[in-house]
Design an enzyme around this catalytic site. Structure first.
Site, PDB file in Angstrom:
ATOM      1  N   GLY A 147       9.778  -6.169  30.948  1.00 42.45           N
ATOM      2  CA  GLY A 147       8.900  -6.101  31.969  1.00 42.45           C
ATOM      3  C   GLY A 147       8.934  -7.364  33.129  1.00 42.45           C
ATOM      4  N   LEU A 170       4.817  -8.074  38.116  1.00 40.26           N
ATOM      5  CA  LEU A 170       4.452  -9.619  38.496  1.00 40.26           C
ATOM      6  C   LEU A 170       4.049 -10.504  36.457  1.00 40.26           C
ATOM      7  CD1 LEU A 170       1.147  -9.279  41.264  1.00 40.26           C
ATOM      8  CD2 LEU A 170       3.355 -10.646  41.202  1.00 40.26           C
ATOM      9  N   ALA A 171       3.084 -10.021  35.538  1.00 36.72           N
ATOM     10  CA  ALA A 171       3.228 -10.554  34.543  1.00 36.72           C
ATOM     11  C   ALA A 171       4.115 -10.854  33.888  1.00 36.72           C
ATOM     12  CB  ALA A 171       2.798  -9.709  33.879  1.00 36.72           C
ATOM     13  N   GLY A 172       5.132  -9.935  34.089  1.00 37.29           N
ATOM     14  CA  GLY A 172       6.567 -10.617  33.270  1.00 37.29           C
ATOM     15  C   GLY A 172       7.328 -11.694  33.934  1.00 37.29           C
ATOM     16  N   ARG A 221     -14.173   2.228  43.988  1.00 36.83           N
ATOM     17  CA  ARG A 221     -13.049   2.831  43.619  1.00 36.83           C
ATOM     18  C   ARG A 221     -14.162   4.270  42.749  1.00 36.83           C
ATOM     19  NH1 ARG A 221      -7.732  -0.523  43.412  1.00 36.83           N
ATOM     20  NH2 ARG A 221      -7.949  -1.096  45.222  1.00 36.83           N
ATOM     21  N   HIS A 238      -4.242   5.989  40.151  1.00 35.06           N
ATOM     22  CA  HIS A 238      -3.517   4.798  41.183  1.00 35.06           C
ATOM     23  C   HIS A 238      -3.038   3.486  39.980  1.00 35.06           C
ATOM     24  CE1 HIS A 238      -3.041   1.496  43.256  1.00 35.06           C
ATOM     25  NE2 HIS A 238      -3.771   0.984  43.688  1.00 35.06           N
ATOM     26  N   ARG A 295     -10.730  -0.651  37.512  1.00 36.14           N
ATOM     27  CA  ARG A 295     -10.626  -2.072  38.148  1.00 36.14           C
ATOM     28  C   ARG A 295     -11.286  -2.013  39.416  1.00 36.14           C
ATOM     29  NH1 ARG A 295      -6.780  -3.332  41.370  1.00 36.14           N
ATOM     30  NH2 ARG A 295      -5.709  -1.808  40.912  1.00 36.14           N
ATOM     31  N   LEU A 313      -3.222  -7.639  40.619  1.00 30.37           N
ATOM     32  CA  LEU A 313      -2.038  -8.787  40.718  1.00 30.37           C
ATOM     33  C   LEU A 313      -2.882 -10.045  40.333  1.00 30.37           C
ATOM     34  CD1 LEU A 313      -1.721  -7.733  44.369  1.00 30.37           C
ATOM     35  CD2 LEU A 313      -0.362  -6.859  42.102  1.00 30.37           C
TER      36      LEU A 313
HETATM   37  C1  LIG Z   1      -0.009   1.479  45.521  1.00 33.60           C
HETATM   38  C2  LIG Z   1      -0.081   0.161  45.124  1.00 33.60           C
HETATM   39  C3  LIG Z   1      -0.879  -0.119  44.848  1.00 33.60           C
HETATM   40  C4  LIG Z   1      -1.596  -1.428  44.695  1.00 33.60           C
HETATM   41  N1  LIG Z   1      -2.404  -2.682  45.379  1.00 33.60           N
HETATM   42  C5  LIG Z   1      -2.823  -3.488  44.814  1.00 33.60           C
HETATM   43  C6  LIG Z   1      -3.651  -4.571  45.655  1.00 33.60           C
HETATM   44  O1  LIG Z   1      -3.271  -4.451  46.433  1.00 33.60           O
HETATM   45  N2  LIG Z   1      -4.398  -5.430  44.449  1.00 33.60           N
HETATM   46  C7  LIG Z   1      -3.788  -4.841  43.168  1.00 33.60           C
HETATM   47  O2  LIG Z   1      -4.509  -6.414  42.777  1.00 33.60           O
HETATM   48  N3  LIG Z   1      -3.188  -4.267  43.000  1.00 33.60           N
HETATM   49  C8  LIG Z   1      -2.479  -3.745  43.026  1.00 33.60           C
HETATM   50  N4  LIG Z   1      -2.199  -2.310  42.724  1.00 33.60           N
HETATM   51  C9  LIG Z   1      -2.035  -2.544  41.027  1.00 33.60           C
HETATM   52  C10 LIG Z   1      -0.614  -3.672  40.681  1.00 33.60           C
HETATM   53  O3  LIG Z   1      -0.078  -3.271  41.724  1.00 33.60           O
HETATM   54  C11 LIG Z   1      -0.445  -3.117  39.559  1.00 33.60           C
HETATM   55  O4  LIG Z   1      -1.119  -3.075  38.075  1.00 33.60           O
HETATM   56  C12 LIG Z   1       0.208  -4.690  38.465  1.00 33.60           C
HETATM   57  O5  LIG Z   1       1.392  -5.216  39.902  1.00 33.60           O
HETATM   58  C13 LIG Z   1       1.011  -3.765  37.516  1.00 33.60           C
HETATM   59  O6  LIG Z   1       1.938  -5.659  37.231  1.00 33.60           O
HETATM   60  P1  LIG Z   1       2.307  -5.856  36.107  1.00 33.60           P
HETATM   61  O7  LIG Z   1       3.349  -6.787  36.117  1.00 33.60           O
HETATM   62  O8  LIG Z   1       1.538  -4.954  34.919  1.00 33.60           O
HETATM   63  O9  LIG Z   1       3.509  -3.838  36.220  1.00 33.60           O
HETATM   64  P2  LIG Z   1       4.659  -3.870  36.888  1.00 33.60           P
HETATM   65  O10 LIG Z   1       4.801  -4.776  37.887  1.00 33.60           O
HETATM   66  O11 LIG Z   1       4.588  -1.827  36.921  1.00 33.60           O
HETATM   67  O12 LIG Z   1       5.730  -3.851  36.185  1.00 33.60           O
HETATM   68  C14 LIG Z   1       6.380  -3.233  35.055  1.00 33.60           C
HETATM   69  C15 LIG Z   1       7.933  -3.750  34.558  1.00 33.60           C
HETATM   70  O13 LIG Z   1       8.456  -3.049  33.271  1.00 33.60           O
HETATM   71  C16 LIG Z   1       9.466  -2.402  33.163  1.00 33.60           C
HETATM   72  N5  LIG Z   1       9.559  -2.189  32.099  1.00 33.60           N
HETATM   73  C17 LIG Z   1       8.318  -0.480  31.945  1.00 33.60           C
HETATM   74  N6  LIG Z   1       8.941  -0.171  31.004  1.00 33.60           N
HETATM   75  C18 LIG Z   1      10.007  -0.815  30.505  1.00 33.60           C
HETATM   76  C19 LIG Z   1      10.837  -0.647  29.197  1.00 33.60           C
HETATM   77  N7  LIG Z   1      10.835   0.680  28.422  1.00 33.60           N
HETATM   78  N8  LIG Z   1      11.949  -1.144  29.238  1.00 33.60           N
HETATM   79  C20 LIG Z   1      12.515  -2.393  30.169  1.00 33.60           C
HETATM   80  N9  LIG Z   1      11.576  -2.563  30.957  1.00 33.60           N
HETATM   81  C21 LIG Z   1      10.648  -1.760  31.283  1.00 33.60           C
HETATM   82  C22 LIG Z   1       9.691  -2.339  34.858  1.00 33.60           C
HETATM   83  O14 LIG Z   1      11.115  -2.651  34.642  1.00 33.60           O
HETATM   84  C23 LIG Z   1       8.816  -3.958  35.765  1.00 33.60           C
HETATM   85  O15 LIG Z   1      10.004  -4.767  35.544  1.00 33.60           O
HETATM   86  C24 LIG Z   1      -1.664  -1.815  43.238  1.00 33.60           C
HETATM   87  C25 LIG Z   1      -1.133  -0.183  42.871  1.00 33.60           C
HETATM   88  C26 LIG Z   1       0.091   0.814  43.333  1.00 33.60           C
HETATM   89  C27 LIG Z   1       0.776   1.427  42.683  1.00 33.60           C
END
Ligand SMILES: Cc1cc2nc3c(=O)[nH]c(=O)nc-3n(C[C@H](O)[C@H](O)[C@H](O)COP(=O)(O)OP(=O)(O)OC[C@H]3O[C@@H](n4cnc5c(N)ncnc54)[C@H](O)[C@@H]3O)c2cc1C
Ligand code: SF4
Ligand code: FES
Lengths: 252, 645
Positions: B40, B43-45, B337, B408, B442, B448
Site C-alpha cells: 500500500g 498516506l499510511a504506506g 457524521r 465512506h 471517526r 488523514l
Molecule cells: C472521498 C473521500 C474523502 C475523504 N476525505 C477525508 C478527509 O477530508 N479527511 C480525512 O481525514 N479523511 C478523509 N477520508 C478518509 C481517508 O482518505 C482514508 O481513510 C485514508 O486516506 C486511507 O489511507 P490509507 O493509507 O490507509 O489507505 P489508501 O490510501 O486507501 O491506500 C491503500 C493502498 O493499498 C494498496 N492496496 C490495497 N490492497 C492491496 C493489495 N491487495 N495488494 C497491493 N496493494 C494493495 C493500494 O494500491 C493503495 O496504495 C476520505 C475518504 C474518501 C473515500
C-alpha cells in the site's frame, strides 16, 4: 439513447490492435462515460467475449488513472474534466464514439485502453521533491507563505498526473506535467534551495524517456482536466535556462 | 487468544515518550541488513516506506494502481486535524484526544488516541516542509476550518484537495527514496497471500497484474497499509479498486480482525441516480460549515417536490424543517457524521425526502451566499460545486444541493497493539487497514491524520523494537517450501475462478452483496435483519463459487480475474460483519441497533457489557469465527451519553 462505440482492442503490447464496433441501446444520459463501459463489459462477459480493459479507480476526477482518448480528444469533449467525470448527457442519441488509448512513444500500450505511464514516476524520482527527512521539520508557521504564493503553488500542484497533456500534444511532449511540479516547488520557499538541480534533472529524465519537444502550441493546457496553465512552462524554461547558465550548478 | 494491547504504564501524556525510550533500537549500520515489505502506498504506506528508507532499512513497496500517487488517499477532500491551536480558540492535545474518544463513542483506546493527538502537530510541520501548499491567511500563516464533532478550528486544508496534496507530499518523499535506491517499487502488483512460518510473518505472495505472474517476496517485517473495506457495500465513496483482500488473507493466516461491523456512513454524498451506478461521490463535510440541511416540513410538500410540481425555492422558511439545527441547537449542522446520517435517513423514512427517489435531503447555501457573498463561497467550495454540477447537471449556487448518506469509511480493521503489530508477530497494519483509533465513529479530518501519524511517527520507532529482537538472520528465503506452497495455492485459486464459467459477471454478484449489506447491515441494523443477511450471504457465496463468470487467461492482464478475488473476500468479510453486528447488543457510533436507542432515537450504549474491542479469530473454511475480547479501560475520560444538543 443509442450509442455506437468504436473501441481500440489490443491483446497486449506485442500484438497489433484494431478498432472494434459495439452497439449499446439503453444508455441513460445520467450515466457516466465509464458506467457506460461497465454496461458494455457486463454484456460482453455474458456473451462470452472478453471485456474491454480500461484504467480507472476514484471515478471522481482526482486519482488520474482514467485515460481515454474520445473522438480525438483526451478525456473527451468536456474541458476541465477527466474521462470519469464525463456524463452521457454530453452526447446525443445515435452518436458514434471512437475510444482509443493515449498515444505516445513514452506511454506503451499494455492492453486495450491501458497504457504504461511509469515514465511520469521516473521523472518525479529524478527531482520532484524537497529533500527533507521525516522528523527534521521546523514549526509549520515559521515558514510564512503569502496567500497569493500559496494559491499559485496550489494551482500547479493540482496536476493529477494523468498524461492527457502528452496525449493531446502532436509532439507527445510532457512539458506541462513537468513544469507543474517544477513550478510548484520553485514558487515555494521550501523548494528554493534545490530548484536548479531539480529543473535540470527532471528535464533530463523527461528527454531520456522519449517524450517529444515542446513547440508551445498550448493543446496540452486546453485538454488538461485541471487546466494547468502554460505559465508554468514559461517558468520551467526560465528555471532550466537559469540552472544551465549558473556557475554553482554542480549537476553539470 | 490472550490479547495484549501493550499500552504503556504511566500518565496519559507520558505514555508515548516513555514507550519510545523503552523500545529497542537497531543501530544505524545494521538497518541495511533488514528488509521491510510495505503493502500500500496511500498516506499510511507512502509515509511509512519513505520514513523507514530514510532510516536505512531496505523497503519494497507494493500497490495495485499503476503509480503510488493514485492510492485512494488522493481523493480525500476536506482536511486534516492537528492540535496546533494556531487559532487561539482553546484547542490542545487533550481536547483533540477528548473529541476523538467522545466522537468514537468510547470504543477506542485512550493510549492510542492520545498519541495520535500528540503527534498530529508534527505531521503539519512535516507536510509543510515537503512543500504541501496548505491554505494560508493573507499574512502568510496557516489557515484552519472547523469540522463535524468539534467546536474549535483545527482542520488544515489545501482547497478541496487535501488528501491529494498530502499524498503527493508523501509520494515525493517516497520517490526520493526510490531514487536513492532504498525503496523498490512494485506497481500494478496485488498481494494475494501472507506467508507465516514459526509464528512470524515472513513475506507475501503477489500477482503481477500485467503479466499474471505469481511471485513471492520475503522480508523481516510486513506492513499492511491497504486501506479500508467500504466497498463490501459495492456502492461507497471509495475508489473502485479499494478492497479487503490483503487484510482478509492475513486474517485467514491468523491475524485477528477488530470490530468489523464499525462502518461510517457519510451524510453528505450525491444521491444514487440509477441501477448502473458504480460509485457514490462525497461532497466534503466542510460544506456543513456553511450549508444548512433541511427537508420540507410536510410530507405533502415533499411529495410535490419529488413529482417536480414545486421547486425548493417555492417553500418559504416556515415550510422548511432545518432538522439538525432544530434537534441539536449547540452543534447544529456540525454534529458528527453518524448523527447527521441517521437523522437524514429518518427524515426520508418519514416520507419527507426529496429527489425523484425520495432518498435525499437539501444542503442549502443561499444564506451563506447572502451573508458572505458569492466570491467567498466560491473560493471556499468552488471545486466541490463544480464537481456536483458535472455529476448532477444542477447548479448549487442557484438551487440547493441534494445529498444522501453513503458508506465512506471503515473504523474496523486488523486488530493491532500499541506498536501497530497485529496478532501475528512481524505483521503490522497501518492507516485505515487497522482498527485502532476511531472507535465506533471517526471524526472528519482524522483519517488523514491517523494514516500519517502511523507512517511518519509511530512505525519508524515500533518496528525497530521487533527487528532488534529477531536479528537480521531471522528471514525466510523465497525458495523455502512455505512460499512455494502459498504460490501454488494462489495459482490454484486463480485457475478455479477461470474454470467456474457460470452465468453471472462478478460485478453483478458484488452488487447483490452490496444490496444485502446496505439493507441489513448499513445505517441501522436489527437482530432479525442481520439473521436474514447471514443466510443471504451464505447463499450468495455458493452462487459465487458455482455460477460466476470470469473470461480471459491467468497469464495476462485480466481485470475480471482481479475483481473475482476481491469479491470472494468481500463475501466472507460480509458474513463476519454481520456476526459482529449481531454480537454487539448495543448501539454505539456508526453501529446503530434498532433495539437499543434512547427515547429520542439516539444511540444507546451498554457500557457494562460492551466496553470492549471485538477481535475475531479465523477458525477455518465455513466455521464460525471465535470472539476474543479486549476490554477498554478509561482512566482519563468519563463515559457519558454523547450529547450534541
Ligand atoms: C472521498 C473521500 C474523502 C475523504 N476525505 C477525508 C478527509 O477530508 N479527511 C480525512 O481525514 N479523511 C478523509 N477520508 C478518509 C481517508 O482518505 C482514508 O481513510 C485514508 O486516506 C486511507 O489511507 P490509507 O493509507 O490507509 O489507505 P489508501 O490510501 O486507501 O491506500 C491503500 C493502498 O493499498 C494498496 N492496496 C490495497 N490492497 C492491496 C493489495 N491487495 N495488494 C497491493 N496493494 C494493495 C493500494 O494500491 C493503495 O496504495 C476520505 C475518504 C474518501 C473515500
Ligand atoms: S498537466 Fe494536466 S493533463 Fe498533464 S498530467 Fe497534469 S493534470 Fe494531466
Ligand atoms: S478514475 Fe480517478 S481521475 Fe478518473
Amino acid at each position: 439513447m443509442k450509442i455506437t462505440l468504436k473501441v481500440w482492442r489490443q491483446k497486449n503490447s506485442n500484438t497489433p490492435g484494431k478498432l472494434v464496433e459495439y452497439q449499446l441501446d439503453n444508455v441513460s444520459e445520467d450515466m457516466s462515460f465509464l458506467e457506460m463501459f461497465d454496461v458494455l463489459n457486463d454484456s460482453l462477459t455474458r456473451k462470452g467475449e472478453e471485456p474491454v480493459a480500461f484504467d480507472h479507480d476514484c471515478r471522481e476526477g482526482i486519482c488520474g488513472t482514467c485515460s481515454m482518448y474520445i473522438n480525438g480528444r483526451a478525456h473527451g469533449p468536456q474541458t476541465g474534466a477527466t474521462t470519469c467525470q464525463l456524463h452521457m448527457r454530453s452526447f446525443n442519441d445515435g452518436d458514434t464514439i471512437v475510444v482509443e488509448p493515449w498515444r505516445a512513444r513514452a506511454f506503451p500500450i499494455i492492453k486495450d485502453l491501458i497504457v504504461d505511464r511509469l515514465a511520469f514516476d521516473r521523472i518525479i524520482q529524478a527531482g520532484g521533491y524537497v529533500s527533507v527527512n521525516t522528523g527534521s521539520a521546523v514549526d509549520a508557521n515559521e515558514i510564512l507563505i503569502p496567500r497569493t504564493i500559496a494559491d499559485e503553488a496550489m494551482d500547479a500542484a493540482a496536476c493529477i498526473g494523468c498524461g492527457a497533456c502528452v496525449a493531446a500534444c502532436k509532439n507527445a511532449s510532457a512539458m506541462l506535467f513537468v513544469s507543474a511540479k517544477v513550478s510548484q516547488l520553485a514558487i515555494l520557499p521550501q523548494g528554493k534551495s534545490e530548484h536548479k538541480e531539480r529543473a535540470e534533472r527532471m528535464v533530463a529524465q523527461m528527454d531520456s524517456e522519449g517524450f517529444g519537444a515542446c513547440s508551445f502550441t498550448g493543446a496540452c493546457s486546453v485538454e488538461c482536466p485541471k487546466s494547468i496553465s502554460l505559465d508554468h512552462i514559461a517558468r520551467l524554461n526560465r528555471e532550466y535556462l537559469g540552472a544551465k547558465l549558473s556557475s554553482d550548478n554542480i549537476q553539470g | 487468544m490472550k490479547l495484549e494491547s501493550k499500552i504503556p504504564e504511566g500518565p496519559l501524556a507520558e505514555k508515548w515518550a516513555r514507550h519510545k525510550f523503552a523500545l529497542k533500537l537497531v543501530n544505524p549500520a545494521n538497518k541495511r541488513k533488514y528488509d521491510i515489505i510495505v503493502v500500500g502506498t496511500g498516506l499510511a504506506g507512502a509515509s511509512a516506506a519513505a520514513s523507514l528508507a530514510e532510516l536505512g532499512y531496505n523497503v519494497k513497496a507494493f500497490c495495485y494502481q499503476d503509480s503510488p500517487r493514485r492510492a485512494h488517499s488522493i481523493a480525500a477532500q476536506g482536511g486534516i486535524n492537528a492540535a496546533k491551536n494556531y487559532q487561539n480558540d482553546g484547542d490542545s492535545v487533550f481536547r483533540l484526544f477528548y473529541d476523538t474518544i467522545k466522537g468514537g463513542d468510547y470504543r477506542a483506546r485512550e493510549g492510542n488516541v492520545y498519541r495520535l493527538a500528540e503527534v498530529s502537530v508534527n505531521i503539519i510541520d512535516q507536510c509543510v516542509a515537503q512543500g504541501v501548499p496548505f491554505a494560508r491567511e493573507y499574512g502568510g500563516t496557516l489557515a484552519n476550518r472547523s469540522f463535524g464533532g468539534a467546536q474549535v478550528s483545527r482542520t488544515f486544508y489545501a482547497r478541496g484537495q487535501t488528501g491529494q496534496q498530502l499524498l503527493l507530499g508523501a509520494y515525493s518523499a517516497l520517490s526520493r527514496q526510490v531514487a536513492n535506491g532504498k525503496v523498490k517499487l512494485y506497481t500494478r502488483t496485488e498481494m494475494l497471500d501472507l506467508v507465516v512460518e514459526d509464528g512470524k510473518a515472513r513475506g507475501i505472495v503477489v500477482r503481477n497484474l500485467i503479466t499474471g505472474k505469481i511471485e513471492s517476496h520475503s522480508g523481516h517485517a510486513v506492513l499492511l497499509c491497504t486501506g479500508g473495506y467500504g466497498n463490501v457495500f459495492y456502492l461507497s465513496t471509495n475508489a473502485m479498486g479499494c478492497n479487503v483482500t490483503a487484510a482478509w488473507r492475513a486474517h485467514k493466516k491468523g491475524a485477528l480482525f477488530g470490530n468489523p461491523c464499525f462502518t461510517q456512513i457519510h451524510p453528505t454524498c450525491i444521491p444514487v441516480s440509477g441501477h448502473y451506478q458504480s460509485k457514490l461521490t462525497l461532497m466534503s463535510e466542510s460544506l456543513r460549515n456553511d450549508g444548512r440541511v433541511w427537508v420540507p416540513k410536510t410530507k405533502e410538500d415533499a411529495e410535490k417536490i419529488r413529482k417536480g410540481q414545486i421547486k425548493p425555492s417555492d417553500l418559504g422558511e416556515e415550510a422548511r424543517d432545518y432538522f439538525l439545527e432544530r434537534r441539536y441547537p449547540s452543534f447544529g449542522n456540525l454534529v458528527p457524521r453518524d448523527v447527521a446520517s441517521r437523522n437524514a435517513k429518518n427524515m426520508c423514512d418519514e416520507g419527507r425526502g426529496v429527489a425523484k427517489t425520495g432518498l435525499a435531503v437539501y444542503l442549502d447555501f443561499a444564506d451563506a451566499i447572502k451573508r458572505d457573498g458569492l466570491k467567498t463561497i466560491e473560493a471556499k467550495y468552488g471545486n466541490l460545486f463544480e464537481m456536483y454540477e458535472k455529476i448532477t447537471g444542477e447548479n448549487p449556487y442557484e438551487t440547493p444541493m441534494m445529498i444522501y448518506p453513503a458508506v465512506h469509511y471503515t473504523m474496523g480493521g486488523l486488530w493491532v497493539d500499541y506498536n501497530l503489530m497485529t496478532s501475528i508477530p512481524g505483521l503490522y497494519a497501518l492507516g485505515e487497514a487497522n482498527f485502532s483509533d476511531h472507535g465506533a465513529n471517526r471524526l472528519g479530518a482524522s483519517a488523514l491524520m491517523q494514516g500519517l501519524a502511523d507512517g511518519y511517527f509511530v512505525i519508524p520507532y515500533t518496528v525497530g523494537d521487533y527487528l532488534a529482537t529477531i536479528g537480521p538472520a531471522d528471514k525466510l528465503p523465497v525458495d523455502a517450501p512455505a512460499f512455494k506452497e502459498a504460490e501454488q495455492k494462489i495459482q490454484a485459486q486463480v485457475n478455479k475462478f477461470l474454470s467456474i464459467q457460470g452465468e453471472r459477471p462478478v460485478d453483478d454478484l458484488h452488487k447483490e452483496l452490496g444490496h444485502i449489506m446496505w439493507e441489513y447491515c448499513g445505517m441501522s441494523r436489527s437482530a432479525d435483519g442481520l439473521k436474514i443477511a447471514k443466510q443471504k450471504i451464505q447463499a450468495l457465496k455458493k452462487e459465487f463459487w458455482t455460477n460466476s463468470k470470469v473470461l480471459g487467461d491467468a497469464g495476462e492482464m485480466n481485470q475480471g480475474l482481479e475483481q473475482a478475488g476481491r469479491v470472494a473476500d468481500f463475501i466472507e468479510l460480509g458474513e463476519l460483519m454481520v456476526d459482529d453486528a449481531l454480537n454487539r447488543n448495543e448501539s454505539c457510533g456508526g453501529h446503530f441497533r434498532e433495539e437499543y436507542q434512547t427515547p429520542d432515537g439516539e444511540a444507546l450504549r451498554d457500557d457494562a457489557n460492551y466496553t470492549y474491542v471485538a477481535a475475531w479469530e479465523y477458525q477455518g473454511e465455513d466455521k464460525p469465527e471465535l470472539l476474543n475480547k479486549e476490554p477498554l479501560e478509561f482512566e482519563n475520560v468519563k463515559l457519558t451519553q454523547r450529547s450534541y444538543k
